[in-house]
Design a protein around this motif. Structure first.
Motif, PDB file in Angstrom:
ATOM      1  N   PHE A 194      27.299  96.866 -20.470  1.00  0.00           N
ATOM      2  CA  PHE A 194      27.166  95.739 -20.911  1.00  0.00           C
ATOM      3  C   PHE A 194      26.460  94.616 -19.675  1.00  0.00           C
ATOM      4  O   PHE A 194      25.863  93.531 -20.134  1.00  0.00           O
ATOM      5  CB  PHE A 194      28.505  95.250 -21.123  1.00  0.00           C
ATOM      6  N   THR A 195      26.519  95.118 -18.394  1.00  0.00           N
ATOM      7  CA  THR A 195      26.031  94.241 -17.337  1.00  0.00           C
ATOM      8  C   THR A 195      24.511  94.774 -16.913  1.00  0.00           C
ATOM      9  O   THR A 195      23.799  93.970 -16.773  1.00  0.00           O
ATOM     10  CB  THR A 195      26.993  94.130 -16.096  1.00  0.00           C
ATOM     11  N   TYR A 196      24.543  96.094 -16.405  1.00  0.00           N
ATOM     12  CA  TYR A 196      23.622  96.815 -16.027  1.00  0.00           C
ATOM     13  C   TYR A 196      23.172  97.892 -16.777  1.00  0.00           C
ATOM     14  O   TYR A 196      23.395  99.059 -16.120  1.00  0.00           O
ATOM     15  CB  TYR A 196      23.682  97.074 -14.367  1.00  0.00           C
ATOM     16  N   PRO A 197      22.758  98.049 -17.983  1.00  0.00           N
ATOM     17  CA  PRO A 197      22.377  99.117 -18.590  1.00  0.00           C
ATOM     18  C   PRO A 197      21.421  99.961 -18.134  1.00  0.00           C
ATOM     19  O   PRO A 197      20.386  99.489 -17.965  1.00  0.00           O
ATOM     20  CB  PRO A 197      22.096  98.494 -20.197  1.00  0.00           C
ATOM     21  N   CYS A 198      21.652 101.257 -18.130  1.00  0.00           N
ATOM     22  CA  CYS A 198      20.507 102.191 -17.874  1.00  0.00           C
ATOM     23  C   CYS A 198      19.428 102.195 -18.858  1.00  0.00           C
ATOM     24  O   CYS A 198      19.521 102.302 -20.189  1.00  0.00           O
ATOM     25  CB  CYS A 198      21.217 103.734 -17.699  1.00  0.00           C
ATOM     26  N   THR A 199      18.324 102.135 -18.412  1.00  0.00           N
ATOM     27  CA  THR A 199      17.109 102.199 -19.022  1.00  0.00           C
ATOM     28  C   THR A 199      16.742 103.472 -19.317  1.00  0.00           C
ATOM     29  O   THR A 199      16.509 104.472 -18.357  1.00  0.00           O
ATOM     30  CB  THR A 199      15.897 101.459 -18.208  1.00  0.00           C
ATOM     31  N   PRO A 200      16.520 103.920 -20.322  1.00  0.00           N
ATOM     32  CA  PRO A 200      16.368 105.201 -21.137  1.00  0.00           C
ATOM     33  C   PRO A 200      15.154 105.988 -20.391  1.00  0.00           C
ATOM     34  O   PRO A 200      14.009 105.440 -20.050  1.00  0.00           O
ATOM     35  CB  PRO A 200      15.785 105.161 -22.542  1.00  0.00           C
ATOM     36  N   GLY A 201      15.346 107.137 -19.872  1.00  0.00           N
ATOM     37  CA  GLY A 201      14.483 108.107 -19.221  1.00  0.00           C
ATOM     38  C   GLY A 201      14.334 107.403 -17.623  1.00  0.00           C
ATOM     39  O   GLY A 201      13.509 108.106 -17.053  1.00  0.00           O
ATOM     40  N   VAL A 202      14.919 106.587 -16.956  1.00  0.00           N
ATOM     41  CA  VAL A 202      14.887 106.108 -15.894  1.00  0.00           C
ATOM     42  C   VAL A 202      16.016 106.800 -15.002  1.00  0.00           C
ATOM     43  O   VAL A 202      17.289 107.075 -15.296  1.00  0.00           O
ATOM     44  CB  VAL A 202      15.078 104.586 -15.624  1.00  0.00           C
ATOM     45  N   SER A 203      15.723 107.124 -13.677  1.00  0.00           N
ATOM     46  CA  SER A 203      16.545 107.819 -12.745  1.00  0.00           C
ATOM     47  C   SER A 203      17.094 106.687 -11.756  1.00  0.00           C
ATOM     48  O   SER A 203      15.915 106.292 -11.181  1.00  0.00           O
ATOM     49  CB  SER A 203      15.999 109.102 -12.018  1.00  0.00           C
ATOM     50  N   TYR A 204      18.236 106.758 -11.399  1.00  0.00           N
ATOM     51  CA  TYR A 204      18.628 105.658 -10.435  1.00  0.00           C
ATOM     52  C   TYR A 204      19.024 106.271  -8.925  1.00  0.00           C
ATOM     53  O   TYR A 204      19.755 105.784  -8.415  1.00  0.00           O
ATOM     54  CB  TYR A 204      19.727 104.641 -10.842  1.00  0.00           C
ATOM     55  N   HIS A 205      18.175 107.300  -8.576  1.00  0.00           N
ATOM     56  CA  HIS A 205      18.353 107.932  -7.330  1.00  0.00           C
ATOM     57  C   HIS A 205      18.167 107.160  -6.284  1.00  0.00           C
ATOM     58  O   HIS A 205      17.629 106.161  -6.331  1.00  0.00           O
ATOM     59  CB  HIS A 205      17.848 109.456  -7.509  1.00  0.00           C
ATOM     60  N   GLY A 206      18.375 107.659  -5.017  1.00  0.00           N
ATOM     61  CA  GLY A 206      18.284 107.092  -3.932  1.00  0.00           C
ATOM     62  C   GLY A 206      16.713 106.476  -3.540  1.00  0.00           C
ATOM     63  O   GLY A 206      15.544 107.661  -3.608  1.00  0.00           O
ATOM     64  N   GLY A 211      14.472 103.454  -0.998  1.00  0.00           N
ATOM     65  CA  GLY A 211      14.368 102.390  -0.046  1.00  0.00           C
ATOM     66  C   GLY A 211      14.800 102.649   1.308  1.00  0.00           C
ATOM     67  O   GLY A 211      15.157 103.886   1.893  1.00  0.00           O
ATOM     68  N   ALA A 212      14.964 101.844   2.213  1.00  0.00           N
ATOM     69  CA  ALA A 212      15.121 101.537   3.629  1.00  0.00           C
ATOM     70  C   ALA A 212      16.683 101.893   3.879  1.00  0.00           C
ATOM     71  O   ALA A 212      16.935 102.782   4.642  1.00  0.00           O
ATOM     72  CB  ALA A 212      14.554 100.589   4.213  1.00  0.00           C
ATOM     73  N   LEU A 213      17.528 101.228   2.917  1.00  0.00           N
ATOM     74  CA  LEU A 213      19.059 101.705   2.936  1.00  0.00           C
ATOM     75  C   LEU A 213      19.086 102.393   1.537  1.00  0.00           C
ATOM     76  O   LEU A 213      19.294 101.492   0.593  1.00  0.00           O
ATOM     77  CB  LEU A 213      20.066 100.639   3.173  1.00  0.00           C
ATOM     78  N   PRO A 214      18.951 103.515   1.090  1.00  0.00           N
ATOM     79  CA  PRO A 214      18.828 103.944  -0.208  1.00  0.00           C
ATOM     80  C   PRO A 214      19.718 103.524  -1.244  1.00  0.00           C
ATOM     81  O   PRO A 214      21.187 103.369  -0.921  1.00  0.00           O
ATOM     82  CB  PRO A 214      18.816 105.378  -0.007  1.00  0.00           C
ATOM     83  N   LEU A 215      19.108 102.981  -2.188  1.00  0.00           N
ATOM     84  CA  LEU A 215      20.138 102.347  -3.318  1.00  0.00           C
ATOM     85  C   LEU A 215      20.202 103.468  -4.390  1.00  0.00           C
ATOM     86  O   LEU A 215      19.421 104.315  -4.416  1.00  0.00           O
ATOM     87  CB  LEU A 215      19.241 101.287  -4.004  1.00  0.00           C
ATOM     88  N   TYR A 216      21.295 103.544  -4.964  1.00  0.00           N
ATOM     89  CA  TYR A 216      21.786 104.662  -5.923  1.00  0.00           C
ATOM     90  C   TYR A 216      22.512 103.651  -7.003  1.00  0.00           C
ATOM     91  O   TYR A 216      23.101 102.837  -6.733  1.00  0.00           O
ATOM     92  CB  TYR A 216      22.807 105.538  -5.385  1.00  0.00           C
ATOM     93  N   TRP A 217      22.468 104.326  -8.102  1.00  0.00           N
ATOM     94  CA  TRP A 217      23.273 103.903  -9.276  1.00  0.00           C
ATOM     95  C   TRP A 217      22.695 102.615  -9.776  1.00  0.00           C
ATOM     96  O   TRP A 217      22.044 101.905  -9.207  1.00  0.00           O
ATOM     97  CB  TRP A 217      24.648 103.510  -8.957  1.00  0.00           C
ATOM     98  N   ASN A 218      22.791 102.443 -11.338  1.00  0.00           N
ATOM     99  CA  ASN A 218      22.172 101.453 -11.917  1.00  0.00           C
ATOM    100  C   ASN A 218      22.693 100.019 -11.584  1.00  0.00           C
ATOM    101  O   ASN A 218      21.938  99.284 -11.479  1.00  0.00           O
ATOM    102  CB  ASN A 218      22.349 101.619 -13.463  1.00  0.00           C
ATOM    103  N   TYR A 219      24.026 100.113 -11.256  1.00  0.00           N
ATOM    104  CA  TYR A 219      24.527  98.631 -11.114  1.00  0.00           C
ATOM    105  C   TYR A 219      24.113  98.074  -9.702  1.00  0.00           C
ATOM    106  O   TYR A 219      24.103  97.025  -9.665  1.00  0.00           O
ATOM    107  CB  TYR A 219      26.149  98.730 -11.115  1.00  0.00           C
ATOM    108  N   ASN A 220      23.512  98.899  -8.828  1.00  0.00           N
ATOM    109  CA  ASN A 220      23.289  98.522  -7.544  1.00  0.00           C
ATOM    110  C   ASN A 220      21.638  98.088  -7.700  1.00  0.00           C
ATOM    111  O   ASN A 220      21.428  96.921  -7.020  1.00  0.00           O
ATOM    112  CB  ASN A 220      23.359  99.687  -6.257  1.00  0.00           C
ATOM    113  N   TYR A 221      21.112  98.636  -8.286  1.00  0.00           N
ATOM    114  CA  TYR A 221      19.720  98.614  -8.571  1.00  0.00           C
ATOM    115  C   TYR A 221      19.794  97.049  -9.582  1.00  0.00           C
ATOM    116  O   TYR A 221      18.765  96.257  -8.992  1.00  0.00           O
ATOM    117  CB  TYR A 221      18.869  99.382  -9.353  1.00  0.00           C
ATOM    118  N   GLY A 222      20.664  96.972 -10.325  1.00  0.00           N
ATOM    119  CA  GLY A 222      20.626  95.662 -11.328  1.00  0.00           C
ATOM    120  C   GLY A 222      21.109  94.488 -10.268  1.00  0.00           C
ATOM    121  O   GLY A 222      20.502  93.449 -10.563  1.00  0.00           O
TER     122      GLY A 222
END
Length: 323
Positions: free
Chosen positions: A163-175, A177-188
């Motif tokens: 409801f806050t940071y829904p995953c986009t279909p077909g998108v991967s939220y793997h690490g 960046g410089a301090l690698p981001l993981y997970w949809n909520y961190n990207y959001g």
């Protein structure tokens, strides 16, 4: 004949002096100054963007220059590295410029600024390294080898944030960046803060080095949770430990930056924890290469976090790492 060679040598020396002087002028931007309510505020353009008292101080590009960046990350563009041609000094300074008005690298004078840059890049170097024990130049010379996770084992989509940071279909939220981001909520969350649509386009972090550095500095400057300090605050001494912090052995310094950023993935696991010691080693190595010296890192209880109780146990952690 001798006179001719002497003349050519003199001209060459004069040309070199002009080049060096011109290069110094380019690297030293005069700030635009204004006085607001009796306070001196400055802006240094691309080197420190936005009027603030911090921009009147020495900024990152004053004490951390291209050759030092190249020394710290000397193997990043070798053929076996995985992000050849991606990371560069200009991208780092451009990203830093957006956060220097808030104190990144500009708090507490030149020495503290140098130490903070070494600390931040120590985290970055350890998290993006492909160095190993017998690697050419040593394992600490391989920071900024990666800009993304090469073989992700999952898509890092947490449906509890639908409801806050829904995953986009077909998108991967793997690490990424410089301090690698993981997970949809961190990207959001990061995308919202930086006004970039990272939730739908996480790949932006592997396409743009300035943005990759910017997201990492934002994480460094921003508390993971309300009523908690940022890594910046605990490092530069803006955070004052409570009695509970003292009991938990959390003290201002580099060790607690690891606690803020990674929680029990790194901290509270004793002094022999491999990941903790790897991050510490990068920080000490960079202090030496920057000419500051590792003796400025402080004693082990300040440098490490092996004995600390973590701010956010992993069950409730929303840190940038994969766990």
């Amino acid at each position: 004949m001798e006179t001719k060679w002497l003349l050519l040598l003199t001209m060459a020396i004069l040309s070199l002096l002009v080049f060096v002087q011109g290069d110094e002028e380019m690297s030293s931007v005069k700030p635009i100054v204004k006085i607001v309510k009796g306070k001196k505020l400055c802006d240094k353009g691309w080197e420190c963007k936005g009027f603030s008292e911090y921009c009147c101080n020495q900024t990152v590009s004053d004490y951390f220059q291209t050759y030092q960046f190249e020394n710290l990350f000397s193997k990043r563009n070798t053929p076996v590295a995985h992000a050849v041609g991606f990371w560069d000094y200009h991208s780092f300074i451009t990203a830093a410029a957006l956060h220097q008005p808030k104190g990144f690298g500009t708090t507490g004078g030149k020495l503290m600024g140098q130490k903070e840059v070494a600390a931040f890049l120590g985290h970055v170097g350890s998290k993006t390294s492909c160095g190993y024990g017998v690697a050419t130049g040593g394992p600490l010379a391989w920071g900024l080898c990666y800009n993304k996770e090469m073989s992700p084992s999952q898509t890092y989509c947490d449906e509890s944030f639908k409801f806050t940071y829904p995953c986009t279909p077909g998108v991967s939220y793997h690490g990424r960046g410089a301090l690698p981001l993981y997970w949809n909520y961190n990207y959001g969350e990061t995308g919202e803060a930086l006004k970039v649509d990272l939730l739908n386009h996480p790949e932006y972090l592997e396409d743009n080095a300035t943005l990759a550095f910017q997201t990492a500095i934002w994480r460094w400057m921003t508390p993971v949770k309300k009523h908690q300090p940022s890594a910046h605050d605990v490092f530069v001494g803006k955070w004052k430990p409570t009695k509970n912090d003292t009991v938990a052995k959390r003290v201002p310094g580099f060790g607690t930056t690891m606690n803020v950023l990674y929680g029990d993935q790194v901290c509270g696991n004793g002094d022999d924890h491999e990941s903790m010691n790897n991050i510490m080693s990068h920080y000490l190595y960079y202090l030496d290469l920057m000419g500051v010296g590792r003796e400025e890192a402080g004693p082990n209880e300040v440098l490490g976090c092996g004995q600390q109780k973590v701010f956010n146990p992993s069950s409730s952690s929303s840190s940038s790492s994969s766990s």
